[in-house]
Design a protein around this motif. Structure first.
Motif, PDB file in Angstrom:
ATOM      1  N   SER A   6      -5.741  46.741  -6.882  1.00 44.03           N
ATOM      2  CA  SER A   6      -6.389  46.915  -8.176  1.00 44.03           C
ATOM      3  C   SER A   6      -7.657  46.083  -8.294  1.00 44.03           C
ATOM      4  CB  SER A   6      -5.414  46.517  -9.295  1.00 44.03           C
ATOM      5  OG  SER A   6      -6.075  46.476 -10.527  1.00 44.03           O
ATOM      6  N   HIS A   7      -8.726  46.714  -8.815  1.00 46.44           N
ATOM      7  CA  HIS A   7      -9.973  45.993  -9.063  1.00 46.44           C
ATOM      8  C   HIS A   7      -9.760  44.874 -10.078  1.00 46.44           C
ATOM      9  CE1 HIS A   7     -12.374  48.676  -6.675  1.00 46.44           C
ATOM     10  NE2 HIS A   7     -12.025  49.724  -7.391  1.00 46.44           N
ATOM     11  N   SER A   8      -8.828  45.063 -11.016  1.00 42.46           N
ATOM     12  CA  SER A   8      -8.645  44.090 -12.093  1.00 42.46           C
ATOM     13  C   SER A   8      -8.085  42.771 -11.593  1.00 42.46           C
ATOM     14  CB  SER A   8      -7.718  44.668 -13.174  1.00 42.46           C
ATOM     15  OG  SER A   8      -6.443  44.953 -12.648  1.00 42.46           O
ATOM     16  N   ASP A 291     -12.981  49.725 -16.519  1.00 42.92           N
ATOM     17  CA  ASP A 291     -14.019  50.494 -15.833  1.00 42.92           C
ATOM     18  C   ASP A 291     -15.361  50.470 -16.568  1.00 42.92           C
ATOM     19  OD1 ASP A 291     -13.103  51.925 -17.983  1.00 42.92           O
ATOM     20  OD2 ASP A 291     -13.163  53.879 -16.969  1.00 42.92           O
ATOM     21  N   ARG A 292     -15.425  49.741 -17.660  1.00 46.81           N
ATOM     22  CA  ARG A 292     -16.667  49.673 -18.449  1.00 46.81           C
ATOM     23  C   ARG A 292     -16.515  48.552 -19.468  1.00 46.81           C
ATOM     24  NH1 ARG A 292     -13.330  53.393 -20.453  1.00 46.81           N
ATOM     25  NH2 ARG A 292     -13.049  53.526 -22.725  1.00 46.81           N
ATOM     26  N   LEU A 293     -17.611  48.229 -20.127  1.00 43.26           N
ATOM     27  CA  LEU A 293     -17.558  47.251 -21.200  1.00 43.26           C
ATOM     28  C   LEU A 293     -16.889  47.842 -22.433  1.00 43.26           C
ATOM     29  CD1 LEU A 293     -21.160  45.694 -21.047  1.00 43.26           C
ATOM     30  CD2 LEU A 293     -19.026  44.637 -20.274  1.00 43.26           C
ATOM     31  N   ALA A 294     -16.150  47.016 -23.147  1.00 38.20           N
ATOM     32  CA  ALA A 294     -15.627  47.426 -24.445  1.00 38.20           C
ATOM     33  C   ALA A 294     -16.778  47.543 -25.429  1.00 38.20           C
ATOM     34  CB  ALA A 294     -14.601  46.414 -24.940  1.00 38.20           C
ATOM     35  N   SER A 295     -16.578  48.273 -26.506  1.00 41.26           N
ATOM     36  CA  SER A 295     -17.657  48.464 -27.477  1.00 41.26           C
ATOM     37  C   SER A 295     -18.130  47.136 -28.051  1.00 41.26           C
ATOM     38  CB  SER A 295     -17.196  49.391 -28.601  1.00 41.26           C
ATOM     39  OG  SER A 295     -16.067  48.842 -29.279  1.00 41.26           O
ATOM     40  N   PHE A 296     -17.208  46.182 -28.268  1.00 43.92           N
ATOM     41  CA  PHE A 296     -17.639  44.905 -28.830  1.00 43.92           C
ATOM     42  C   PHE A 296     -18.389  44.058 -27.797  1.00 43.92           C
ATOM     43  CE2 PHE A 296     -13.213  44.284 -27.452  1.00 43.92           C
ATOM     44  CZ  PHE A 296     -13.280  43.115 -26.696  1.00 43.92           C
ATOM     45  N   GLU A 297     -18.089  44.235 -26.517  1.00 38.32           N
ATOM     46  CA  GLU A 297     -18.855  43.545 -25.479  1.00 38.32           C
ATOM     47  C   GLU A 297     -20.264  44.124 -25.383  1.00 38.32           C
ATOM     48  OE1 GLU A 297     -15.803  42.153 -22.034  1.00 38.32           O
ATOM     49  OE2 GLU A 297     -15.856  44.325 -22.408  1.00 38.32           O
ATOM     50  N   GLU A 298     -20.369  45.456 -25.478  1.00 38.56           N
ATOM     51  CA  GLU A 298     -21.683  46.086 -25.466  1.00 38.56           C
ATOM     52  C   GLU A 298     -22.524  45.624 -26.648  1.00 38.56           C
ATOM     53  OE1 GLU A 298     -21.110  50.307 -25.329  1.00 38.56           O
ATOM     54  OE2 GLU A 298     -21.314  50.345 -23.140  1.00 38.56           O
ATOM     55  N   VAL A 345     -31.711  38.250 -13.033  1.00 38.06           N
ATOM     56  CA  VAL A 345     -31.910  38.638 -14.421  1.00 38.06           C
ATOM     57  C   VAL A 345     -31.443  37.475 -15.304  1.00 38.06           C
ATOM     58  CG1 VAL A 345     -31.662  41.105 -13.992  1.00 38.06           C
ATOM     59  CG2 VAL A 345     -29.627  39.745 -14.526  1.00 38.06           C
ATOM     60  N   PRO A 346     -31.942  37.373 -16.525  1.00 37.96           N
ATOM     61  CA  PRO A 346     -31.545  36.248 -17.384  1.00 37.96           C
ATOM     62  C   PRO A 346     -30.144  36.359 -17.963  1.00 37.96           C
ATOM     63  CG  PRO A 346     -33.105  37.660 -18.515  1.00 37.96           C
ATOM     64  CD  PRO A 346     -33.037  38.158 -17.101  1.00 37.96           C
ATOM     65  N   ILE A 347     -29.597  37.579 -17.990  1.00 37.05           N
ATOM     66  CA  ILE A 347     -28.217  37.771 -18.461  1.00 37.05           C
ATOM     67  C   ILE A 347     -27.483  38.574 -17.402  1.00 37.05           C
ATOM     68  CG2 ILE A 347     -26.718  38.652 -20.289  1.00 37.05           C
ATOM     69  CD1 ILE A 347     -29.160  38.498 -22.179  1.00 37.05           C
ATOM     70  N   ARG A 348     -26.587  37.911 -16.720  1.00 38.15           N
ATOM     71  CA  ARG A 348     -25.859  38.552 -15.616  1.00 38.15           C
ATOM     72  C   ARG A 348     -24.442  38.885 -16.058  1.00 38.15           C
ATOM     73  NH1 ARG A 348     -22.734  36.592 -10.746  1.00 38.15           N
ATOM     74  NH2 ARG A 348     -22.848  34.496 -11.625  1.00 38.15           N
ATOM     75  N   LEU A 349     -24.031  40.120 -15.860  1.00 40.87           N
ATOM     76  CA  LEU A 349     -22.644  40.520 -16.108  1.00 40.87           C
ATOM     77  C   LEU A 349     -21.854  40.315 -14.823  1.00 40.87           C
ATOM     78  CD1 LEU A 349     -20.365  41.870 -17.749  1.00 40.87           C
ATOM     79  CD2 LEU A 349     -21.267  44.084 -16.973  1.00 40.87           C
ATOM     80  N   THR A 350     -20.784  39.546 -14.897  1.00 43.68           N
ATOM     81  CA  THR A 350     -19.962  39.302 -13.710  1.00 43.68           C
ATOM     82  C   THR A 350     -18.601  39.962 -13.873  1.00 43.68           C
ATOM     83  OG1 THR A 350     -18.885  37.270 -14.466  1.00 43.68           O
ATOM     84  CG2 THR A 350     -21.086  37.049 -13.563  1.00 43.68           C
ATOM     85  N   ASN A 351     -18.060  40.439 -12.744  1.00 51.23           N
ATOM     86  CA  ASN A 351     -16.715  41.025 -12.702  1.00 51.23           C
ATOM     87  C   ASN A 351     -16.548  42.172 -13.703  1.00 51.23           C
ATOM     88  OD1 ASN A 351     -16.155  39.111 -10.781  1.00 51.23           O
ATOM     89  ND2 ASN A 351     -14.828  37.870 -12.074  1.00 51.23           N
ATOM     90  N   LEU A 352     -17.448  43.141 -13.652  1.00 52.08           N
ATOM     91  CA  LEU A 352     -17.409  44.259 -14.593  1.00 52.08           C
ATOM     92  C   LEU A 352     -16.049  44.945 -14.625  1.00 52.08           C
ATOM     93  CD1 LEU A 352     -18.606  46.423 -16.457  1.00 52.08           C
ATOM     94  CD2 LEU A 352     -19.483  47.593 -14.415  1.00 52.08           C
TER      95      LEU A 352
END
Length: 476
Positions: A6-8, A291-298, A345-352
């Motif tokens: 699992s990716h998670s 598999d994607r960001l939650a709406s509140f994370e976005e 980049v100034p804002i890096r998303l890790t472990n998507l």
């Protein structure tokens, strides 16, 4: 281990509900732990850590009083060296109320403990028709207020961890790094070397003091190292960062070296940042998909990007800060953008794809910033985005630096703005946007700009660049 699992499973899972931070030491336990003195510390607007040292007997008497704390001159939040900024009178006092939840031992200093607190008025004052003890300028109070507002208005809470970059100096005049090594090179931690002993002593002290240390390693500059600490709620994370920096500087000093968190001390080497990792958690049961960001994370990301240009004046508050945040030197670059697993980049998303360890790394913060105020601005921007259900206006930049793209390529991804490139421009952006005042308050913004103008003038007063660097590392 199954490589197709699992990716998670990536990363160590953390959440506010399962976080198991060690309990604070109780005042009554100090004597049995061999403590003789307690250092009461506060962090001023310029990120100078100041203190009063109390013998244990008097500290315990203080803690038994109806309102444990110390009287401090109001000037302590309006001075640089011994000079007060305009409008700050030498008269008047605040009451620094001790927060017992911050009490920690200082293993590097036998018999010493440390504690923090809140600035309050001695007696309640009228604020909008109600009586209050809170002081507008108290950094810990400001961050606490932002966190509470995020829970109330956006139904989110946060965990924060820091990458603490610093350089060990064998001399400060002229500036000289302790060791020569390559990035993450084992040669920077040779067995029995001063740097290896220092890093071990630092991390041993942090762990004994209740700080989770994730890792440490040599960085890219001469004498440069990084210690990564585990996540905590924002206020506790900022407290832990200050404790960690105090540990680093004191342990280095015990070994006859100087540790500096200055953004850049040489034009020929990489700078030091205070990269800030933030995970966002819903308080109303919304889950984070794998598999994607939650709406509140976005929406948090959207809010942060929308208000990002107003933040560097607080998170990178000195002229030298802008010598670090440049394109092409692995510091995050100058374009307002974000990317998955992209360190340019100034804002890096890790472990998507790993919701239990997923976080944003904010790279436009350095060691001269008051962490309480910088974090208040960052979290306030993101929480505003969540509360207003904002959507990111730019796409994921995951495989290239924005500076390497053509204007047309950047525009196609929605990348249309740069951060302020100078200290003066950053201060203009802060005043141009009402967002900072809505988070920090006008009193704080005005005082912050005033003390940093005075500090910048003091740091720039030295003649050549070497003398300026020597003076810089005296403070940071």
């Amino acid at each position: 281990m199954n490589p197709t699992g699992s990716h998670s499973a990536l990363g160590v899972p953390y959440s506010p509900a399962t976080l198991n931070a060690p309990a604070a030491v109780k005042p009554a336990e100090l004597s049995g732990l061999g403590i003789s003195y307690v250092r009461v510390i506060w962090v001023d607007l310029t990120c100078i850590v100041r203190c009063r040292v109390l013998p244990l007997q008097f500290f315990l008497k203080t803690m038994e009083s109806s309102r444990p704390g110390l009287a401090l001159a109001r000037a302590v939040l309006g001075m640089v060296e011994l000079q007060l900024v305009d409008g700050v009178p030498p008269a008047g006092e605040w009451f620094y109320v001790i927060d017992p939840s911050t009490l920690r031992l200082c293993p590097y200093d036998e018999g010493m403990a440390t504690v923090m607190g809140y600035f309050q008025h001695k007696v309640p004052v009228s604020v909008n028709g109600s009586l209050s003890l809170q002081v507008d300028l108290c950094p810990r109070t400001i961050l606490e207020r932002v966190v509470e507002s995020a829970k109330r208005n956006a139904s989110v809470e946060f965990l924060v961890g820091f990458e603490i970059e610093f350089i060990l100096l064998k001399s400060t005049d002229p500036i000289g790094g302790l060791s020569q090594h390559v990035y993450s090179g084992c040669s920077g931690l040779m067995t029995g070397s001063p740097e290896s002993r220092i890093l071990r002593d630092i991390c041993d002290s942090l762990i004994k003091g209740g700080i989770e240390v994730n890792m440490y390693h040599p960085e890219a500059a001469s004498g440069q190292y990084e210690i990564v600490t585990g996540p905590l709620p924002p206020l506790q994370a900022s407290d832990a960062l200050i404790y960690a920096r105090e540990t680093i500087t004191n342990v280095a000093y015990k070994h006859n070296y100087r540790a500096t968190f200055a953004p850049r001390i040489s034009p020929h080497g990489p700078g030091s940042g205070a990269h800030t990792h933030i995970s966002i958690h819903s308080t109303n049961g919304q889950r984070r998909p794998d598999d994607r960001l939650a709406s509140f994370e976005e929406s948090f990301l959207a809010g942060l990007l929308k208000r990002a240009k107003a933040i560097p004046a607080i998170s990178m508050p000195l002229p030298i800060s802008y010598a670090r945040m440049q394109d092409g030197i692995h510091a995050g670059g100058t374009y307002v953008c974000w990317g998955t697993d992209n360190r340019e980049v100034p804002i890096r998303l890790t472990n998507l794809t790993s919701p239990l360890s997923r976080n944003f790394e904010v790279r436009f913060v350095d060691g001269t910033a008051n962490p309480y105020l910088a974090l208040a601005m960052i979290l306030g921007a993101g929480a505003r985005g969540v509360a207003e259900s904002e959507e990111p206006a730019m796409k994921d930049l995951s495989d290239v630096a924005a500076a390497e793209m053509t204007p047309e390529q950047r525009a196609a991804l929605g990348i249309t703005e740069q951060f302020p490139l100078t200290w003066e421009a950053a201060r203009e952006e802060l005043l141009k946007d009402s967002f900072a005042e809505s988070v920090l308050g006008k009193v704080v913004v005005d005082r912050f700009l005033a003390v940093h103008a005075l500090l910048a003038k003091s740091l720039e007063s030295e003649g050549d660049e070497g003398k300026k660097a020597t003076k810089l590392v005296k403070y940071f």
